[in-house]
Design a protein around this motif. Structure first.
Motif, mmCIF file in Angstrom:
data_model
loop_
_atom_site.group_PDB
_atom_site.id
_atom_site.type_symbol
_atom_site.label_atom_id
_atom_site.label_comp_id
_atom_site.label_asym_id
_atom_site.label_seq_id
_atom_site.Cartn_x
_atom_site.Cartn_y
_atom_site.Cartn_z
ATOM 1 N N SER A 80 0.811 -1.216 0.000
ATOM 2 C CA SER A 80 0.000 0.000 0.000
ATOM 3 C C SER A 80 0.845 1.267 0.000
ATOM 4 C CB SER A 80 -0.939 0.008 1.211
ATOM 5 O OG SER A 80 -1.845 -1.065 1.130
ATOM 6 N N VAL A 81 2.153 1.107 0.107
ATOM 7 C CA VAL A 81 3.080 2.231 0.106
ATOM 8 C C VAL A 81 4.281 1.839 -0.735
ATOM 9 C CG1 VAL A 81 4.837 3.321 1.577
ATOM 10 C CG2 VAL A 81 2.447 3.406 2.253
ATOM 11 N N ASP A 82 4.782 2.780 -1.520
ATOM 12 C CA ASP A 82 6.065 2.574 -2.172
ATOM 13 C C ASP A 82 7.140 2.989 -1.174
ATOM 14 O OD1 ASP A 82 8.486 3.773 -3.705
ATOM 15 O OD2 ASP A 82 7.502 2.472 -5.165
ATOM 16 N N LEU A 83 7.972 2.049 -0.769
ATOM 17 C CA LEU A 83 8.916 2.297 0.314
ATOM 18 C C LEU A 83 9.850 3.464 -0.014
ATOM 19 C CD1 LEU A 83 9.855 1.381 3.089
ATOM 20 C CD2 LEU A 83 11.399 -0.246 1.971
ATOM 21 N N GLY A 225 -6.760 5.139 15.742
ATOM 22 C CA GLY A 225 -6.694 4.280 14.563
ATOM 23 C C GLY A 225 -7.967 4.300 13.747
ATOM 24 N N THR A 226 -7.906 3.666 12.587
ATOM 25 C CA THR A 226 -9.060 3.571 11.689
ATOM 26 C C THR A 226 -9.216 2.124 11.227
ATOM 27 O OG1 THR A 226 -7.779 3.962 9.671
ATOM 28 C CG2 THR A 226 -8.615 5.904 10.833
ATOM 29 N N ALA A 227 -10.344 1.837 10.613
ATOM 30 C CA ALA A 227 -10.584 0.484 10.105
ATOM 31 C C ALA A 227 -9.566 0.122 9.037
ATOM 32 C CB ALA A 227 -12.002 0.388 9.539
ATOM 33 N N GLU A 228 -9.198 1.093 8.200
ATOM 34 C CA GLU A 228 -8.249 0.810 7.125
ATOM 35 C C GLU A 228 -6.875 0.452 7.682
ATOM 36 O OE1 GLU A 228 -11.631 3.078 5.795
ATOM 37 O OE2 GLU A 228 -10.095 3.672 7.248
ATOM 38 N N ILE A 229 -6.459 1.135 8.734
ATOM 39 C CA ILE A 229 -5.179 0.790 9.370
ATOM 40 C C ILE A 229 -5.265 -0.601 9.976
ATOM 41 C CG2 ILE A 229 -3.615 1.377 11.263
ATOM 42 C CD1 ILE A 229 -4.209 4.307 10.742
ATOM 43 N N SER A 230 -6.384 -0.921 10.611
ATOM 44 C CA SER A 230 -6.570 -2.258 11.203
ATOM 45 C C SER A 230 -6.486 -3.350 10.147
ATOM 46 C CB SER A 230 -7.920 -2.337 11.917
ATOM 47 O OG SER A 230 -7.977 -1.463 13.015
ATOM 48 N N MET A 231 -6.973 -3.054 8.958
ATOM 49 C CA MET A 231 -6.895 -4.040 7.873
ATOM 50 C C MET A 231 -5.449 -4.437 7.634
ATOM 51 S SD MET A 231 -10.029 -4.389 6.189
ATOM 52 C CE MET A 231 -9.893 -4.291 4.412
ATOM 53 N N HIS A 232 -4.560 -3.438 7.610
ATOM 54 C CA HIS A 232 -3.155 -3.707 7.343
ATOM 55 C C HIS A 232 -2.450 -4.330 8.536
ATOM 56 C CE1 HIS A 232 -4.027 -0.969 4.010
ATOM 57 N NE2 HIS A 232 -2.941 -1.458 3.424
ATOM 58 N N GLU A 233 -2.776 -3.883 9.726
ATOM 59 C CA GLU A 233 -2.072 -4.373 10.915
ATOM 60 C C GLU A 233 -2.428 -5.824 11.244
ATOM 61 O OE1 GLU A 233 -1.417 -0.226 13.445
ATOM 62 O OE2 GLU A 233 -3.199 -1.441 13.827
ATOM 63 N N VAL A 234 -3.686 -6.208 10.998
ATOM 64 C CA VAL A 234 -4.142 -7.525 11.456
ATOM 65 C C VAL A 234 -4.898 -8.307 10.388
ATOM 66 C CG1 VAL A 234 -5.532 -8.769 13.159
ATOM 67 C CG2 VAL A 234 -4.286 -6.707 13.843
ATOM 68 N N ALA A 235 -5.880 -7.671 9.736
ATOM 69 C CA ALA A 235 -6.867 -8.415 8.943
ATOM 70 C C ALA A 235 -6.241 -9.213 7.807
ATOM 71 C CB ALA A 235 -7.929 -7.455 8.395
#
Length: 509
Positions: A80-83, A225-235
């Protein structure tokens, strides 16, 4: 004279009632002797990934800019990010703000403007790619636009019209990326009380097997936090392990706080209950295989709800928090702690000055305004007082996993205090999960660790729900888009048909 004793009794009762109200309204006193953290200075320096000069200049950053940098950089693991792009953006900001005398507002404006410019470039890339019907390239650019827009907004005053517009725009990019990737995750609206709704995402494992055979994680974030961040951290990781995931934002969080102005509330079971009901009745999740997972401040909210909802099967707290007020209050200097109880006007004045010069104090203030609708620091700390779980007996013998990072400078040692507060005897699968700090997961919630921290929790969750783990696989989370897998399957079948036909023709000859 005959009525005097009755009058005295009524008068005494009234006095006692007023005294009781005064005592109940007075701030709760806490001890900071046990709620502390003395981090190894060398370890702390190892985890300051960026803005070291700024963070070290009179402690103006409180590690906040470095922590926020880790959040953005870690998104690269999911694509989701270009490093390189993110590192160049961070370095550009760093070069502009590494000055001890630079005003805080300049720091915040620089952070927001650089990330906004990066988001605009990514959005332009997405539009160009979509016009050319290059959907995968467009999806990648939309994710970058979401990530950079999200990063910039996190340092804003969240209720300003421009900030709300930026937040909404970043969300649109995220949702568009999911659609272009043919993702198994899609937005949902969960019915809530009073005609309101909770925002979230339903991530159904792509296997054709029955949804109910898998455990379903009800996933939530915390203070900022937000739902979108949670998607990346865990989901995404949880889906690879075979779980369905319902990510949701409750009152005080994400878009629910911004666009419906629903505020945090301590009776969090009234939030989780309709989420669990929605998962079962509308999404087909199995009622006795629901896992509640809370991140950050969610490590207090989720256990509080779990304690009141015996139907939930397991709890994950990353990290666990017994007393959120104690966690934040004990991070203040002793002089400020005394002022909170003795001279609230001076406390507010000193904290207001801190918020005008320090990134961490400003961050606490702006998210307090968003999630609690507070206008002073004393009011915010008063609100924190209600988020305290002195009795966790309702947890019973259900399994609980608690992540305990070695360098949690935000809530200090609350995870170990929480684990000690769990009722004994513990369920056999209950665990306090710790990693070697050199594994990269020592920060609050393991931020910056893109695999090790969450995998340590999921591995133990797999022991509790082996049926879900045995049905694991990519799950559609963070891997090859589902549309590509379907196309590959069709092409493979076609190839087999061609080979068999060729063999038949040769055999007939």
């Amino acid at each position: 004279r005959t009525h005097m004793p009755h009058f005295l009794a009524v008068w005494a009762t009234a006095v006692l009632f007023v005294v009781a109200l005064a005592v109940d309204a007075s701030p709760r006193h806490v001890s900071c002797s046990l709620a502390s953290l003395a981090p190894n200075p060398e370890l702390k320096r190892l985890y300051t990934s960026a803005f070291r000069d700024f963070e070290d200049s009179a402690g103006r950053g409180g590690d906040t800019l470095s922590f926020e940098s880790d959040i953005v950089l870690s998104l690269a693991a999911a694509g989701s990010v270009d490093l390189g792009e993110a590192m160049v953006t961070l370095r550009s900001i760093e070069l502009q703000v590494n000055n001890a005398s630079i005003p805080l507002q300049t720091v915040l404006d620089t952070w927001q403007s650089e990330w906004s410019a990066a988001a605009a470039r990514a959005a332009s890339d997405a539009a160009t790619a979509e016009a050319a019907q290059h959907n995968l390239s467009a999806a990648s650019a939309h994710l970058r636009a979401w990530a950079y827009g999200m990063a910039g907004e996190r340092m804003a005053n969240h209720l300003l019209p421009a900030s709300l517009a930026a937040f909404r725009e970043s969300q649109k990019h995220f949702v568009r990326a999911l659609a272009l990737l043919d993702s198994p995750c899609s937005p949902v609206s969960i019915p809530f009380e009073g005609g309101a709704s909770l925002a979230g995402y339903w991530c159904k494992h792509i296997s054709a097997e029955d949804t109910a055979a898998r455990a379903t994680i009800l996933l939530m974030n915390g203070y900022d936090g937000t739902a979108e961040i949670s998607m990346h951290e865990v989901a995404f990781a949880a889906m690879r392990h075979g779980y369905n995931v319902l990510v949701f934002e409750g009152p005080g969080q994400g878009s629910v706080a911004r666009f419906q102005r629903l505020l945090f509330r301590p009776d969090w079971e009234t939030v989780v209950s309709p989420v669990a009901e929605f998962a079962v009745s509308s999404l087909g999740a199995q009622a006795d295989r629901l896992v509640l997972w809370g991140e950050s401040f969610g490590g207090q909210l989720a256990p509080a709800a779990f304690n009141k909802l015996p139907s939930l099967a397991a709890l994950v707290a990353n990290g666990g928090v017994v007393d959120f007020f104690q966690a934040i209050f004990c991070g203040l200097q002793p002089m400020l702690q005394d002022l909170y109880y003795s001279d609230r006007a001076t406390f507010d004045r000193y904290m207001g000055f801190a918020a005008s010069t320090r990134v961490d104090a400003n961050f606490l203030r702006t998210y307090g305004e968003l999630g609690f609708n507070t206008t002073s620091f004393s009011a915010l700390f008063d609100a924190f007082q209600a988020y305290y779980s002195p009795d966790l007996s309702g947890v019973g013998r259900r399994p609980v996993l608690v992540y305990d990072p070695a360098l949690d400078t935000l809530v200090r040692n609350q995870s170990s205090l929480f684990f000690e507060a769990l009722p004994r005897p513990l369920a056999p699968s209950t665990a306090l999960v710790r990693l070697d700090p050199k594994a990269g997961g020592a920060l609050h919630c393991g931020v910056g660790s893109t695999r090790n921290a969450v995998e340590a929790l999921l591995a133990r969750l797999d022991d509790i729900f082996p049926a879900s783990a045995s049905r694991g696989g990519d799950g559609g989370g963070g891997g090859v888009p589902r549309g590509w897998r379907t196309a590959a399957l069709v092409m493979g079948c076609a190839l087999v048909v061609i080979v068999l036909t060729s063999v038949a023709v040769v055999w007939r000859r």
